[in-house]
Write a protein that holds these residues in place. Structure first.
Motif, PDB file in Angstrom:
ATOM      1  N   PHE A  21       0.867  -1.179   0.000  1.00 42.76           N
ATOM      2  CA  PHE A  21       0.000   0.000   0.000  1.00 42.76           C
ATOM      3  C   PHE A  21       0.906   1.233   0.000  1.00 42.76           C
ATOM      4  N   TRP A  22       0.434   2.255  -0.686  1.00 44.84           N
ATOM      5  CA  TRP A  22       1.219   3.479  -0.812  1.00 44.84           C
ATOM      6  C   TRP A  22       0.464   4.666  -0.242  1.00 44.84           C
ATOM      7  N   CYS A  23       1.196   5.593   0.375  1.00 43.65           N
ATOM      8  CA  CYS A  23       0.575   6.774   0.973  1.00 43.65           C
ATOM      9  C   CYS A  23       1.406   8.010   0.672  1.00 43.65           C
ATOM     10  N   ASN A  24       0.740   9.063   0.258  1.00 37.12           N
ATOM     11  CA  ASN A  24       1.375  10.370   0.084  1.00 37.12           C
ATOM     12  C   ASN A  24       0.699  11.331   1.056  1.00 37.12           C
ATOM     13  N   PRO A  25       1.432  11.802   2.082  1.00 33.76           N
ATOM     14  CA  PRO A  25       0.806  12.640   3.106  1.00 33.76           C
ATOM     15  C   PRO A  25       0.602  14.072   2.617  1.00 33.76           C
ATOM     16  N   ILE A  26      -0.037  14.856   3.443  1.00 38.53           N
ATOM     17  CA  ILE A  26      -0.212  16.272   3.143  1.00 38.53           C
ATOM     18  C   ILE A  26       1.157  16.955   3.191  1.00 38.53           C
ATOM     19  N   SER A  27       1.388  17.810   2.230  1.00 38.90           N
ATOM     20  CA  SER A  27       2.680  18.474   2.130  1.00 38.90           C
ATOM     21  C   SER A  27       3.023  19.218   3.423  1.00 38.90           C
ATOM     22  N   GLY A  28       4.231  18.980   3.915  1.00 39.58           N
ATOM     23  CA  GLY A  28       4.684  19.663   5.122  1.00 39.58           C
ATOM     24  C   GLY A  28       4.404  18.919   6.412  1.00 39.58           C
ATOM     25  N   HIS A  29       3.624  17.847   6.344  1.00 42.73           N
ATOM     26  CA  HIS A  29       3.337  17.064   7.551  1.00 42.73           C
ATOM     27  C   HIS A  29       4.487  16.097   7.815  1.00 42.73           C
ATOM     28  N   ASN A  30       5.134  16.271   8.977  1.00 37.19           N
ATOM     29  CA  ASN A  30       6.267  15.430   9.300  1.00 37.19           C
ATOM     30  C   ASN A  30       5.878  14.071   9.865  1.00 37.19           C
ATOM     31  N   THR A  31       4.688  14.008  10.456  1.00 36.06           N
ATOM     32  CA  THR A  31       4.261  12.774  11.107  1.00 36.06           C
ATOM     33  C   THR A  31       3.322  12.002  10.188  1.00 36.06           C
ATOM     34  N   LEU A  32       3.605  10.721  10.066  1.00 35.65           N
ATOM     35  CA  LEU A  32       2.788   9.852   9.216  1.00 35.65           C
ATOM     36  C   LEU A  32       2.427   8.606  10.000  1.00 35.65           C
ATOM     37  N   TYR A  33       1.189   8.174   9.862  1.00 31.98           N
ATOM     38  CA  TYR A  33       0.671   7.022  10.596  1.00 31.98           C
ATOM     39  C   TYR A  33       0.087   6.001   9.617  1.00 31.98           C
ATOM     40  N   TRP A  34       0.255   4.744   9.967  1.00 29.42           N
ATOM     41  CA  TRP A  34      -0.490   3.672   9.324  1.00 29.42           C
ATOM     42  C   TRP A  34      -1.378   3.026  10.386  1.00 29.42           C
ATOM     43  N   TYR A  35      -2.666   2.904  10.046  1.00 28.33           N
ATOM     44  CA  TYR A  35      -3.631   2.264  10.922  1.00 28.33           C
ATOM     45  C   TYR A  35      -4.276   1.090  10.186  1.00 28.33           C
ATOM     46  N   ARG A  36      -4.773   0.173  10.965  1.00 28.68           N
ATOM     47  CA  ARG A  36      -5.616  -0.900  10.432  1.00 28.68           C
ATOM     48  C   ARG A  36      -6.977  -0.767  11.096  1.00 28.68           C
ATOM     49  N   GLN A  37      -8.032  -0.838  10.276  1.00 26.05           N
ATOM     50  CA  GLN A  37      -9.380  -0.736  10.812  1.00 26.05           C
ATOM     51  C   GLN A  37     -10.179  -1.964  10.390  1.00 26.05           C
ATOM     52  N   ASN A  38     -10.517  -2.795  11.368  1.00 26.83           N
ATOM     53  CA  ASN A  38     -11.368  -3.943  11.108  1.00 26.83           C
ATOM     54  C   ASN A  38     -12.829  -3.507  11.126  1.00 26.83           C
ATOM     55  N   LEU A  39     -13.653  -4.290  10.495  1.00 26.15           N
ATOM     56  CA  LEU A  39     -15.067  -3.954  10.366  1.00 26.15           C
ATOM     57  C   LEU A  39     -15.700  -3.771  11.737  1.00 26.15           C
ATOM     58  N   GLY A  40     -16.353  -2.633  11.928  1.00 18.56           N
ATOM     59  CA  GLY A  40     -17.041  -2.380  13.183  1.00 18.56           C
ATOM     60  C   GLY A  40     -16.137  -1.962  14.325  1.00 18.56           C
ATOM     61  N   GLN A  41     -14.890  -1.654  14.011  1.00 16.61           N
ATOM     62  CA  GLN A  41     -13.942  -1.241  15.060  1.00 16.61           C
ATOM     63  C   GLN A  41     -13.270   0.073  14.681  1.00 16.61           C
ATOM     64  N   GLY A  42     -12.641   0.668  15.679  1.00 12.22           N
ATOM     65  CA  GLY A  42     -11.892   1.882  15.420  1.00 12.22           C
ATOM     66  C   GLY A  42     -10.521   1.570  14.852  1.00 12.22           C
ATOM     67  N   PRO A  43      -9.855   2.578  14.284  1.00 11.72           N
ATOM     68  CA  PRO A  43      -8.508   2.353  13.757  1.00 11.72           C
ATOM     69  C   PRO A  43      -7.528   1.973  14.864  1.00 11.72           C
ATOM     70  N   GLU A  44      -6.615   1.067  14.544  1.00 11.20           N
ATOM     71  CA  GLU A  44      -5.549   0.675  15.472  1.00 11.20           C
ATOM     72  C   GLU A  44      -4.214   1.017  14.832  1.00 11.20           C
ATOM     73  N   LEU A  45      -3.381   1.700  15.596  1.00 12.35           N
ATOM     74  CA  LEU A  45      -2.098   2.143  15.057  1.00 12.35           C
ATOM     75  C   LEU A  45      -1.178   0.965  14.783  1.00 12.35           C
ATOM     76  N   LEU A  46      -0.605   0.959  13.590  1.00 13.75           N
ATOM     77  CA  LEU A  46       0.420  -0.031  13.249  1.00 13.75           C
ATOM     78  C   LEU A  46       1.813   0.562  13.419  1.00 13.75           C
TER      79      LEU A  46
END
Lengths: 112, 112
Positions: A21-46
């Motif tokens: 999977f590929w991600c391009n963040p908002i320009s100038g944002h130093n912090t980047l996160y990957w989360y996994r979200q299972n059905l019916g649950q909130g995002p969990e930080l990877l």
């Protein structure tokens, strides 16, 4: 201003296959996160990056997941080999402050 | 037991109703409290954030934080069909800035 861009939006693979999977963040944002979200649950930080450095990868299953953020901008999350339980939405987010994260639309992964 | 518990819903209300969405938490170190809205097949979008205790109002939305009870709420006044979405609460501590813990979301449907 462009938001967080992710690709692909959808991916269907068979178990034991690799996927990225590929991600391009908002320009100038130093912090980047990957989360996994299972059905019916909130995002969990990877994994969380500050520039190029992974500062929190405690929840990343390192036997099969890997991530990189070259040059502190784009990031790639890889799974190899994929398992049935990896089916989920993988969200990328970026931020410039601790209280505000901007999420991309996510990649919906289905492992058959 | 999860650090953040959110009323599971689903919640269905008529247009114009006042909606109350709630979360409880166990980690007294949480200082930043956020509410995200997530439409189907989209990434979460930040609605409101509050630092420490108190109330914050933005148009039809009011966020309340009661740290003594470890309880937060989001109120939506004059609810509209366009408010139909899943609402996620999220919390962050100063000691682990950048790592947000999410609730599992409450799905709201506002019927015309």
């Amino acid at each position: 201003e462009a938001g967080v861009v992710q690709s692909p939006r959808y991916k269907i693979i068979e178990k034991k296959q690799p996927v990225a999977f590929w991600c391009n963040p908002i320009s100038g944002h130093n912090t980047l996160y990957w989360y996994r979200q299972n059905l019916g649950q909130g995002p969990e930080l990877l994994i969380r990056y500050e520039n190029e450095e992974a500062v929190d990868d405690s929840q990343l299953p390192k036997d099969r997941f890997s991530a990189e953020r070259l040059k502190g901008v784009d990031s790639t999350l890889k799974i190899q080999p994929a398992e049935l339980g990896d089916s989920a939405v993988y969200l990328c987010a970026s931020s410039s402050s601790v209280d505000t994260q901007y999420f991309g639309p996510g990649t919906r992964l289905t492992v058959l | 037991q999860k650090e953040v518990e959110q009323d599971p819903g689903p919640l269905s209300v008529p247009e114009g109703a006042i909606v109350s969405l709630n979360c409880t938490y166990s980690n007294s170190a949480f200082q930043y409290f956020m509410w995200y809205r997530q439409y189907s097949r989209k990434g979460p979008e930040l609605l409101m954030y509050t630092y420490s205790s108190g109330n914050k109002e933005d148009g039809r939305f009011t966020a309340q934080v009661d740290k003594s009870s470890k309880y937060i709420s989001l109120f939506i006044r004059d609810s509209q069909p366009s408010d139909s979405a899943t609402y996620l609460c999220a919390m962050t501590s100063n000691t682990n800035a950048g790592k947000s813990t999410f609730g599992d979301g409450t799905t709201l449907t506002v019927k015309p």
